[in-house]
Design a protein around this motif. Structure first.
Motif, PDB file in Angstrom:
ATOM      1  N   ALA A   1      58.508  46.692  -2.406  1.00  0.00           N
ATOM      2  CA  ALA A   1      58.090  46.705  -3.813  1.00  0.00           C
ATOM      3  C   ALA A   1      56.590  46.970  -3.859  1.00  0.00           C
ATOM      4  CB  ALA A   1      58.418  45.378  -4.488  1.00  0.00           C
ATOM      5  N   ARG A   2      56.116  47.370  -5.044  1.00  0.00           N
ATOM      6  CA  ARG A   2      54.670  47.626  -5.221  1.00  0.00           C
ATOM      7  C   ARG A   2      53.927  46.379  -5.672  1.00  0.00           C
ATOM      8  NH1 ARG A   2      57.969  51.895  -4.019  1.00  0.00           N
ATOM      9  NH2 ARG A   2      56.686  53.696  -3.407  1.00  0.00           N
ATOM     10  N   GLU A   3      54.665  45.384  -6.171  1.00  0.00           N
ATOM     11  CA  GLU A   3      54.013  44.143  -6.593  1.00  0.00           C
ATOM     12  C   GLU A   3      54.883  42.954  -6.221  1.00  0.00           C
ATOM     13  OE1 GLU A   3      53.504  44.126 -10.821  1.00  0.00           O
ATOM     14  OE2 GLU A   3      55.396  45.143 -11.203  1.00  0.00           O
ATOM     15  N   PHE A   4      54.227  41.831  -6.006  1.00  0.00           N
ATOM     16  CA  PHE A   4      54.922  40.626  -5.580  1.00  0.00           C
ATOM     17  C   PHE A   4      55.118  39.712  -6.781  1.00  0.00           C
ATOM     18  CE2 PHE A   4      54.595  36.268  -3.510  1.00  0.00           C
ATOM     19  CZ  PHE A   4      55.924  36.255  -3.111  1.00  0.00           C
ATOM     20  N   LYS A   5      56.238  39.904  -7.478  1.00  0.00           N
ATOM     21  CA  LYS A   5      56.565  39.028  -8.601  1.00  0.00           C
ATOM     22  C   LYS A   5      58.076  39.062  -8.825  1.00  0.00           C
ATOM     23  CE  LYS A   5      56.187  42.193 -12.550  1.00  0.00           C
ATOM     24  NZ  LYS A   5      55.507  42.465 -13.838  1.00  0.00           N
TER      25      LYS A   5
ATOM     26  N   ASN B   1      62.107  47.438  -7.062  1.00  0.00           N
ATOM     27  CA  ASN B   1      62.154  47.472  -5.600  1.00  0.00           C
ATOM     28  C   ASN B   1      63.169  48.494  -5.123  1.00  0.00           C
ATOM     29  OD1 ASN B   1      64.895  45.907  -4.855  1.00  0.00           O
ATOM     30  ND2 ASN B   1      63.951  44.933  -6.645  1.00  0.00           N
TER      31      ASN B   1
ATOM     32  N   LYS C   1      51.392  48.261   2.670  1.00  0.00           N
ATOM     33  CA  LYS C   1      50.490  47.177   2.276  1.00  0.00           C
ATOM     34  C   LYS C   1      51.078  45.794   2.574  1.00  0.00           C
ATOM     35  CE  LYS C   1      48.015  49.726  -1.310  1.00  0.00           C
ATOM     36  NZ  LYS C   1      47.631  49.780  -2.731  1.00  0.00           N
ATOM     37  N   SER C   2      52.058  45.763   3.453  1.00  0.00           N
ATOM     38  CA  SER C   2      52.737  44.510   3.785  1.00  0.00           C
ATOM     39  C   SER C   2      51.804  43.518   4.461  1.00  0.00           C
ATOM     40  CB  SER C   2      53.906  44.782   4.751  1.00  0.00           C
ATOM     41  OG  SER C   2      54.770  45.771   4.248  1.00  0.00           O
TER      42      SER C   2
ATOM     43  N   ASP D   1      52.045  52.759  -0.248  1.00  0.00           N
ATOM     44  CA  ASP D   1      51.568  51.908  -1.352  1.00  0.00           C
ATOM     45  C   ASP D   1      52.493  50.736  -1.640  1.00  0.00           C
ATOM     46  OD1 ASP D   1      53.694  53.399  -2.302  1.00  0.00           O
ATOM     47  OD2 ASP D   1      52.814  53.695  -4.298  1.00  0.00           O
ATOM     48  N   ALA D   2      53.456  50.462  -0.736  1.00  0.00           N
ATOM     49  CA  ALA D   2      54.439  49.390  -0.964  1.00  0.00           C
ATOM     50  C   ALA D   2      54.316  48.304   0.105  1.00  0.00           C
ATOM     51  CB  ALA D   2      55.849  49.961  -0.967  1.00  0.00           C
TER      52      ALA D   2
ATOM     53  N   ALA E   1      60.500  42.248  -9.645  1.00  0.00           N
ATOM     54  CA  ALA E   1      59.712  43.479  -9.494  1.00  0.00           C
ATOM     55  C   ALA E   1      60.615  44.647  -9.106  1.00  0.00           C
ATOM     56  CB  ALA E   1      58.633  43.281  -8.432  1.00  0.00           C
TER      57      ALA E   1
END
Length: 395
Positions: free
Chosen positions: A269-273, A278, A235-236, A289-290, A276
């Motif tokens: 990572a699965r989320e950008f925060k 990783n 999902k990059s 999904d990453a 997170a």
């Protein structure tokens, strides 16, 4: 070097129309960051020391030819006086009778600041009549605003052709640094180009592959190149529609003998925060999904090795999502390596662009780079191999 410097001009008793970039942040009538003002101090002090009278031309914001009070340069006077250590007069226009009277009355040892050039619609149209009006205010033209040199405006291009012209100290330093990096560099030459999108840097990449020995690609741009080589990127951030373009750049680089360096391992990572969860995986193994948010330690070691063998480095853009930890690790490590080599005299390092300066400052590496350009658009266009109107006009 087809342009003159302050050393080539007789300034004694002359009014020196000096184009500067003092487009600084102002809050509640006070300058909150004086960086751009600080960088023009050597030019102003040299003009004064040579008996010249500096008359400053500058833009501020985008008033689009209207007199917008919030974009007046008058609030900058106290900050300029503090930086120059001399009185700074102010004229409420940059052309016309009032400006002419102020310029004629300017005493030796003082500076005159003219009102925002962009209050006139002709400024951004490179209007020769506006330039002619400005030319009446001085005897010599000095351009110290490299950051505005990629625009053919009245105060940067047309005016330079009406008076004896030269580069100020900041412009001189910038041009010499860029000439050392791309014009006639000491080899091997490495370019580090990062950032989110390939689409914004196509001209840059196309020019660099013909001029450098190694081209390190990082950030979201690297994902597009990985995808173009058939590597899944989950999902990059990735410009899939530019895969063909990426492949063309790879082919052009191969033909030119330029090695393109993409990350061999990545941090996903699965989320950008911040903070997170990783993991580090081979670049070929990004989970569906990453998303890829940074280059991995193996990639950083490879970049460090290339820098060790290099003599010249040009840097534009981060290697990952440098704004938040832990996805700033690759940018920080590579920047510190470049800074260490530069400080030891082993590497000539030139960097520029907004995100780049922020990333190098965050890494604590900026002060040891050979030269940091604060000129965003002009720096990029120079790297793209384009002629800059404000520089060409000085020749």
């Amino acid at each position: 070097m087809g342009w003159k410097t302050l050393d080539d001009m007789d300034l004694a008793g002359k009014r020196v129309l000096t184009r500067v970039d003092i487009n600084v942040p102002v809050e509640d009538g006070r300058v909150t960051d004086t960086t751009r003002i600080d960088r023009i101090v050597p030019t102003i002090k040299d003009i004064l020391a040579k008996g010249g009278r500096p008359v400053l031309l500058a833009h501020f914001g985008r008033p689009k030819g209207e007199r917008v009070p919030s974009m007046s340069l008058q609030p900058l006077v106290p900050a300029l006086e503090a930086a120059f250590g001399v009185p700074v007069m102010f004229a409420a226009d940059c052309t016309g009778p009032a400006a002419e009277a102020a310029a004629a009355a300017l005493p030796e040892g003082q500076v005159l600041l003219l009102e925002n050039t962009r209050y006139h619609a002709g400024e951004t149209k490179n209007d020769p009549e506006l330039a002619a009006g400005m030319a009446k205010l001085g005897d010599i033209y000095c351009n110290d605003a490299f950051s505005a040199a990629h625009r053919a405006h009245s105060s940067t291009e047309a005016l330079a052709r009406l008076l004896p012209a030269c580069a100020g100290r900041l412009m001189e330093a910038e041009l010499k640094a860029l000439e050392a990096a791309l014009g006639d560099p000491v080899r091997p030459v490495v370019a580090v180009v990062g950032g989110a999108k390939v689409s914004t840097k196509l001209d840059l990449l196309g020019n660099l592959v013909a001029k450098v020995d190694h081209l390190v690609i990082g950030g979201g741009m690297a994902n597009t190149f990985l995808y173009a080589q058939g590597t899944p990127v989950g999902k990059s951030l990735c410009e899939t529609d530019l895969a063909d373009t990426a492949r063309e750049i790879l082919q052009k680089a191969q033909a030119a003998g330029c090695e393109i360096v993409l990350p061999s391992d990545v941090v996903v990572a699965r989320e950008f925060k911040a903070g997170a969860a990783n993991e580090t995986v081979p670049a070929t193994a990004c989970p569906e999904d990453a998303m890829i948010l940074d280059a991995g330690p193996e990639a950083v070691a490879r970049i460090a090795s290339i820098l060790e063998g290099a003599k010249t480095l040009i840097w534009n853009g981060p290697l990952g999502a440098f704004e938040i930890a832990p996805f700033d690790a690759a940018t920080n490590a590579a920047a510190r390596k470049a800074a260490e080599l530069s400080k030891a005299g082993k590497l000539i390092s030139v960097a520029g662009g907004g995100d780049t300066v922020a990333a190098l400052n965050k890494a604590g590496a900026a002060e040891d780079f050979t030269y940091i350009s604060t000129a965003g658009g002009a720096f990029l266009e120079w790297m793209e191999g384009k002629a800059l109107p404000g520089v060409a006009a000085l020749g």
